[in-house]
Scaffold this motif. Structure first.
Motif, PDB file in Angstrom:
ATOM      1  N   TYR A   1      10.160  12.295 -17.659  1.00 23.48           N
ATOM      2  CA  TYR A   1       9.459  12.696 -16.573  1.00 23.48           C
ATOM      3  C   TYR A   1       7.782  12.936 -17.015  1.00 23.48           C
ATOM      4  CZ  TYR A   1      13.269  13.075 -13.695  1.00 23.48           C
ATOM      5  OH  TYR A   1      14.564  13.073 -12.995  1.00 23.48           O
TER       6      TYR A   1
ATOM      7  N   GLN B   1      13.563  15.405  -4.928  1.00 25.62           N
ATOM      8  CA  GLN B   1      14.343  15.075  -5.998  1.00 25.62           C
ATOM      9  C   GLN B   1      13.536  16.033  -7.221  1.00 25.62           C
ATOM     10  OE1 GLN B   1      14.658  11.031  -7.543  1.00 25.62           O
ATOM     11  NE2 GLN B   1      14.936  11.856  -9.467  1.00 25.62           N
ATOM     12  N   THR B   2      12.389  16.026  -7.175  1.00 24.65           N
ATOM     13  CA  THR B   2      11.731  16.841  -8.502  1.00 24.65           C
ATOM     14  C   THR B   2      11.316  17.923  -8.217  1.00 24.65           C
ATOM     15  OG1 THR B   2      10.005  15.274  -8.530  1.00 24.65           O
ATOM     16  CG2 THR B   2      11.498  15.109 -10.212  1.00 24.65           C
TER      17      THR B   2
ATOM     18  N   ILE C   1       4.339  11.741   6.116  1.00 23.59           N
ATOM     19  CA  ILE C   1       5.221  11.646   4.650  1.00 23.59           C
ATOM     20  C   ILE C   1       6.017  10.272   5.000  1.00 23.59           C
ATOM     21  CG2 ILE C   1       7.164  12.410   3.723  1.00 23.59           C
ATOM     22  CD1 ILE C   1       6.158  15.414   3.908  1.00 23.59           C
ATOM     23  N   SER C   2       5.864   9.372   4.282  1.00 29.33           N
ATOM     24  CA  SER C   2       6.464   8.127   4.297  1.00 29.33           C
ATOM     25  C   SER C   2       8.142   8.077   4.530  1.00 29.33           C
ATOM     26  CB  SER C   2       6.093   7.131   3.245  1.00 29.33           C
ATOM     27  OG  SER C   2       6.309   7.547   2.113  1.00 29.33           O
TER      28      SER C   2
ATOM     29  N   VAL D   1       6.154  12.900  11.935  1.00 28.64           N
ATOM     30  CA  VAL D   1       4.833  12.216  12.669  1.00 28.64           C
ATOM     31  C   VAL D   1       3.914  11.473  11.666  1.00 28.64           C
ATOM     32  CG1 VAL D   1       2.636  12.871  13.877  1.00 28.64           C
ATOM     33  CG2 VAL D   1       4.570  14.255  13.963  1.00 28.64           C
TER      34      VAL D   1
ATOM     35  N   ASP E   1       2.144   4.994  10.896  1.00 27.81           N
ATOM     36  CA  ASP E   1       2.965   3.682  10.613  1.00 27.81           C
ATOM     37  C   ASP E   1       4.006   3.618  11.409  1.00 27.81           C
ATOM     38  OD1 ASP E   1       4.081   1.577   9.821  1.00 27.81           O
ATOM     39  OD2 ASP E   1       4.166   2.181   7.526  1.00 27.81           O
TER      40      ASP E   1
ATOM     41  N   ALA F   1       7.405   3.241   9.419  1.00 27.60           N
ATOM     42  CA  ALA F   1       7.406   4.446   8.283  1.00 27.60           C
ATOM     43  C   ALA F   1       8.944   4.745   7.967  1.00 27.60           C
ATOM     44  CB  ALA F   1       6.624   5.436   8.750  1.00 27.60           C
TER      45      ALA F   1
ATOM     46  N   GLU G   1      -3.945  14.197  12.854  1.00 26.80           N
ATOM     47  CA  GLU G   1      -5.178  14.876  13.285  1.00 26.80           C
ATOM     48  C   GLU G   1      -5.181  15.041  14.851  1.00 26.80           C
ATOM     49  OE1 GLU G   1      -7.159  12.397  11.149  1.00 26.80           O
ATOM     50  OE2 GLU G   1      -7.715  13.821   9.430  1.00 26.80           O
TER      51      GLU G   1
HETATM   52  C1  FAD Z   1      11.391  10.172 -10.585  1.00 24.79           C
HETATM   53  C2  FAD Z   1      10.815  10.477  -9.366  1.00 24.79           C
HETATM   54  C3  FAD Z   1      10.843  11.561  -8.590  1.00 24.79           C
HETATM   55  C4  FAD Z   1      10.197  11.909  -7.589  1.00 24.79           C
HETATM   56  N1  FAD Z   1      10.328  13.111  -6.958  1.00 24.79           N
HETATM   57  C5  FAD Z   1       9.701  13.298  -5.621  1.00 24.79           C
HETATM   58  C6  FAD Z   1       9.930  14.604  -4.952  1.00 24.79           C
HETATM   59  O1  FAD Z   1      10.446  15.548  -5.499  1.00 24.79           O
HETATM   60  N2  FAD Z   1       9.552  14.902  -3.912  1.00 24.79           N
HETATM   61  C7  FAD Z   1       8.577  13.596  -3.157  1.00 24.79           C
HETATM   62  O2  FAD Z   1       7.799  13.933  -2.167  1.00 24.79           O
HETATM   63  N3  FAD Z   1       8.457  12.728  -3.792  1.00 24.79           N
HETATM   64  C8  FAD Z   1       8.925  12.427  -5.127  1.00 24.79           C
HETATM   65  N4  FAD Z   1       8.725  11.297  -5.857  1.00 24.79           N
HETATM   66  C9  FAD Z   1       7.678  10.309  -5.260  1.00 24.79           C
HETATM   67  C10 FAD Z   1       8.147   9.444  -4.079  1.00 24.79           C
HETATM   68  O3  FAD Z   1       8.451   8.182  -4.741  1.00 24.79           O
HETATM   69  C11 FAD Z   1       6.934   9.100  -3.024  1.00 24.79           C
HETATM   70  O4  FAD Z   1       5.837   8.516  -3.956  1.00 24.79           O
HETATM   71  C12 FAD Z   1       6.212  10.315  -2.495  1.00 24.79           C
HETATM   72  O5  FAD Z   1       7.152  11.068  -1.817  1.00 24.79           O
HETATM   73  C13 FAD Z   1       5.250   9.896  -1.381  1.00 24.79           C
HETATM   74  O6  FAD Z   1       4.522  11.050  -0.826  1.00 24.79           O
HETATM   75  P1  FAD Z   1       4.072  10.782   0.689  1.00 24.79           P
HETATM   76  O7  FAD Z   1       5.203  10.254   1.498  1.00 24.79           O
HETATM   77  O8  FAD Z   1       3.438  12.192   0.962  1.00 24.79           O
HETATM   78  O9  FAD Z   1       2.918   9.470   0.511  1.00 24.79           O
HETATM   79  P2  FAD Z   1       2.979   7.929   0.783  1.00 24.79           P
HETATM   80  O10 FAD Z   1       4.189   7.244   0.249  1.00 24.79           O
HETATM   81  O11 FAD Z   1       1.750   7.479   0.334  1.00 24.79           O
HETATM   82  O12 FAD Z   1       3.142   8.165   2.442  1.00 24.79           O
HETATM   83  C14 FAD Z   1       1.851   8.844   3.219  1.00 24.79           C
HETATM   84  C15 FAD Z   1       2.331   8.535   4.742  1.00 24.79           C
HETATM   85  O13 FAD Z   1       1.417   8.853   5.241  1.00 24.79           O
HETATM   86  C16 FAD Z   1       1.200   8.339   6.345  1.00 24.79           C
HETATM   87  N5  FAD Z   1      -0.045   8.520   7.099  1.00 24.79           N
HETATM   88  C17 FAD Z   1      -1.285   8.363   6.393  1.00 24.79           C
HETATM   89  N6  FAD Z   1      -2.713   8.870   6.995  1.00 24.79           N
HETATM   90  C18 FAD Z   1      -2.007   9.194   8.036  1.00 24.79           C
HETATM   91  C19 FAD Z   1      -2.228  10.052   9.359  1.00 24.79           C
HETATM   92  N7  FAD Z   1      -3.701  10.340   9.575  1.00 24.79           N
HETATM   93  N8  FAD Z   1      -1.345  10.348  10.302  1.00 24.79           N
HETATM   94  C20 FAD Z   1      -0.151  10.373  10.250  1.00 24.79           C
HETATM   95  N9  FAD Z   1       0.441   9.459   9.241  1.00 24.79           N
HETATM   96  C21 FAD Z   1      -0.467   9.306   7.985  1.00 24.79           C
HETATM   97  C22 FAD Z   1       1.294   6.729   5.981  1.00 24.79           C
HETATM   98  O14 FAD Z   1       1.647   5.766   6.954  1.00 24.79           O
HETATM   99  C23 FAD Z   1       2.216   6.889   4.932  1.00 24.79           C
HETATM  100  O15 FAD Z   1       3.570   6.903   5.570  1.00 24.79           O
HETATM  101  C24 FAD Z   1       9.278  10.866  -7.199  1.00 24.79           C
HETATM  102  C25 FAD Z   1       9.137   9.815  -7.444  1.00 24.79           C
HETATM  103  C26 FAD Z   1       9.806   9.455  -8.778  1.00 24.79           C
HETATM  104  C27 FAD Z   1       9.847   8.004  -9.392  1.00 24.79           C
END
Ligand code: FAD
Length: 694
Positions: free
Chosen positions: A157, A629-630, A644-645, A663, A666, A669, A684
């Motif tokens: 990691y 996971q982490t 959150i995606s 919410v 996309d 999503a 927002e």
């Molecule tokens: C070994 C390993 C361990 C990991 N452990 C974790 C873990 O413990 N927890 C974790 O969360 N991730 C973990 N990850 C990372 C994980 O793979 C994702 O990268 C992470 O969860 C993505 O976070 P996110 O959904 O916030 O961001 P993104 O995937 O970038 O998603 C952002 C989302 O926000 C939406 N969005 C953007 N703007 C707006 C808006 N104004 N209004 C509404 N929606 C909007 C987009 O459509 C998109 O779906 C790990 C990855 C690896 C490789």
């Protein structure tokens, strides 16, 4: 001069999976329907190695990329040569195909040995750099197993490196924080969890890459003993599409309705979480079955069906003991059931019926994880599962408890359902050094020979389990979501552990069993198995396991550990999590903050803030709030995911939530396919309206 061997893998591009990419009969992926790409985390590893080279003392090291795969895997090597790699090695041979992680790590380690000897002139100053896991297999086992084969320190990691005091100091993610570590010796294996500064292909480098020759080795060239299907320690029994999400995935247009639903969900608190509905179809050992041909616990439906037909025939023929079956009986069976199975299949079934003893003997074990003298909740979940497996097999539940001064925690483990606690106590086990822990656990397992060993699929255990299993030459299945005892009578395997896990980013499920191993080992996804209600009156035994550990067994120097200082109460009724979609810290603060406040005031419940890893890494909130996971696995009555995606690593951590509301702007999503209610929209706009309606 430090050199770098970067392991890369060609994987199907799971982001482009369409429904027609699967064979409708078998549920397996038709590889030709998907483009192949370089595993994303391996591009991070390549960039990370390049960065390490740039900050190293002389900046002169070589970057050698190594892959194992079909001839077309050359593409990923050219990709690397076009960026920063100097030399590329392709390990390709039909004999290497179909390997599990054990039989993948073994030839890769042998190829590394050959690279070191032939290309690096046997230098001891090199690093093996890999992505933490691959998108298709998602096991994260191979790097740790390579480290084990080569007896090297393994730093998992990793997210950053510094060159200080004439060595590399690496920052890595640990549960709830970060750690700065250095390998006590080189060579070392580094697995990269994330590195966001990609190396782009430069024109001149790309032209050079096309002209460069790729070194190609066959299985004979490296001489690894455990390769391909034959060298594997696990066997895939079946692959099938994942069932549709048990969540309702209901789209809502009206925020007012969402506010009402939210309040109602809280009151109802009724629906069991999707994962709760595990079937409790308890296995009965074959000796306890009324008739010898009762084979209702086969591994696959078609086997159950075949044995049912056979049982009917034997009953009709009045056969009560296996010795009564002669050639004439076989002919009679085939005359009437010949369209169902062939003579060879019948012979296999009848031979299998002679086996009545379980193929494995011994207890069902869990390896305990603990932090700050508290047992990790995932350990209790596994004890719950181990209890039901052990009851089916009519054996005991053992817990291996490694650490320093850990004995006081034994009572909690017994109350949770364990019978025997194997305490491995030593000062050197005070902090988690994978090399010392794997020695302690492997020694204890070797001595007591449990038939099943379960580890939680937490970051720590996903590092430890592959090392222990590789050391003991046992199969290991990663990140299981289902564990059952079944027979594979036709193969003469009785009372074996079926290990079911998602693969290809959750797009398929695979059921796997162990082969050619003394113990069956698996890591299991936290939040899926159920812990039992603790019973402090339960009695158990503490067995002390002593072994000689010395400072030489340590592989890492832990330079600094930073646990988030913030306090968090994830036992709250509602968790409101913000992701990267919150855009910045201010937005997170105002939107998540005000929604939490309104929910607390209006619904009179405990509300806590959560976050995705992407949000934490962007500094929206302290790491202690990270879910996944982490981060932490949570199970509130309501989980609200904002922006959150729905990456698998996040979803793992929220699987136990009773209701999930998302919410996201996309409309496709991924989180929408695994939640109860969702609104497509901009956070927002939606959050202020939701607050108003609450
Ligand atoms: C070994 C390993 C361990 C990991 N452990 C974790 C873990 O413990 N927890 C974790 O969360 N991730 C973990 N990850 C990372 C994980 O793979 C994702 O990268 C992470 O969860 C993505 O976070 P996110 O959904 O916030 O961001 P993104 O995937 O970038 O998603 C952002 C989302 O926000 C939406 N969005 C953007 N703007 C707006 C808006 N104004 N209004 C509404 N929606 C909007 C987009 O459509 C998109 O779906 C790990 C990855 C690896 C490789």
């Amino acid at each position: 001069m430090a050199d770098f061997i970067v392991l890369v893998k060609q994987v199907p591009d799971v982001k482009q999976i369409t429904d027609n990419a699967f064979d409708p009969q078998t549920g397996t992926l038709i590889r030709t329907r998907l483009p192949s790409v370089i595993n994303e985390l391996d591009t991070n590893a390549l960039a990370f190695a390049n960065y390490m080279k740039r900050i190293s003392a002389d900046k002169e090291g070589k970057i050698i990329v190594l892959t194992m795969g079909p001839p077309m895997a050359e593409d990923v090597l050219r990709y690397c040569l076009g960026r920063c790699a100097d030399i590329a090695v392709l390990l390709t041979d039909k004999a290497l195909g179909g390997a599990d992680t054990f039989a993948t790590a073994n030839p890769l380690a042998f190829a590394v040995r050959k690279i070191v000897k032939q290309i690096l002139n046997s230098t001891g100053d090199y690093y093996i750099v890999t992505g933490m896991q691959s998108l298709d297999g998602d096991t994260a086992q191979v790097p740790a197993q390579i480290a084990e084969e080569l007896s090297l320190p393994c730093i998992a990691y990793a997210t950053n490196a510094e060159f200080k005091n004439n060595r590399f100091e690496l920052t890595r993610i640990i549960s709830g924080g970060n750690q700065l570590v250095a390998a006590k010796s080189t060579p070392a294996v580094i697995t990269v969890a994330k590195y966001e500064y990609p190396v782009f292909a430069a024109f001149a480098q790309a032209r050079r890459a096309n002209a460069l020759q790729i070194i190609q080795w066959s299985a004979d060239d490296i001489g690894a003993p455990h390769i391909g299907v034959a060298g594997s320690k696990t066997r895939v029994i079946r692959v099938f599409p994942p069932g549709k999400s048990k969540r309702s995935c209901q789209r809502m247009e009206d925020v007012k309705k969402l506010a009402r639903t939210l309040a109602q969900s809280l009151k109802e608190d009724s629906q069991q979480s999707a994962q709760d509905k595990q079937t409790a179809d308890r296995y009965v050992i074959s000796k306890k079955r009324k008739v010898f041909y009762d084979r209702s616990f086969e591994s696959t439906d078609s086997e159950i069906e075949d044995f049912k037909i056979l049982a009917d025939k034997l009953k009709q023929l009045g056969i009560e003991r296996i010795e009564q079956i002669d050639e004439y009986t076989k002919k009679q069976i085939l005359d009437t059931a010949g369209e169902h199975f062939h003579i060879n299949a019948l012979e296999d079934m009848l031979t299998g019926l002679e086996s009545t003893d379980s193929s494995y003997q011994g207890e069902v074990w869990v390896v305990a994880e603990h932090h700050n003298n508290k047992i990790h909740p995932a350990t209790f979940e596994l004890i719950g599962k181990a209890r039901s497996l052990a009851d089916s097999l009519e054996t005991k539940v053992g817990v291996c408890l490694p650490g320093d001064s850990v004995k006081p925690m034994a009572d909690d483990l017994i109350a949770a359902g364990a019978d025997n606690i194997y305490v491995v106590a030593d000062k050197l086990l005070a902090a988690f050094d994978p090399a010392v822990f794997r020695k302690a656990v492997a020694d204890c397992v070797k001595k007591h020979q449990p038939q099943i060993v379960l580890f939680a699929a937490t970051p720590r255990m996903r590092m430890l389990a592959p090392m222990v299993s590789y050391r003991l030459r046992c199969g290991l299945t990663a990140d299981c979501t289902g564990l059952d005892i079944r027979d594979s009578t036709r193969k003469g395997q009785i009372g074996i552990l079926l290990q079911t896990r998602p693969a290809l980013g959750g797009n398929v499920m695979a059921t796997i069993c162990t082969k050619d191993s003394k113990s069956q080992m698996a890591t299991a996804r936290p939040g899926v198995m159920k812990s039992l209600t603790p019973d402090p009156s339960r009695k158990g035994k503490i067995i002390e396991h002593s072994l000689d550990l010395s400072a030489d067994d340590m592989s890492l120097e832990i330079l600094k550990t930073e646990h988030s200082t913030g306090r968090v109460d994830f036992a709250a009724d509602i968790i409101v999590s913000g992701g990267k979609g919150m855009q910045n810290r201010d937005n997170y603060e105002s939107l998540v903050g005000s929604l939490c406040q309104t929910l607390t005031e209006k619904l009179k419940v405990k509300v806590e803030r959560g976050a995705s890893r992407a949000a934490v890494e962007r500094g929206f909130i302290d790491r202690v709030h990270q879910v996944g996971q982490t981060g932490t696995s949570v199970g509130p009555k309501i989980y609200i995911a904002l922006g959150i995606s729905g990456a698998i690593q996040h979803m793992i951590g929220i699987a136990n939530s009773k209701t999930i509301i998302a919410v996201n702007r996309d409309p496709v999503a991924p989180i929408f396919k695994n939640c109860d209610y969702y609104i497509v929209g901009n956070v927002e706009e939606i959050i202020p309206k939701l607050i108003q309606n609450l």
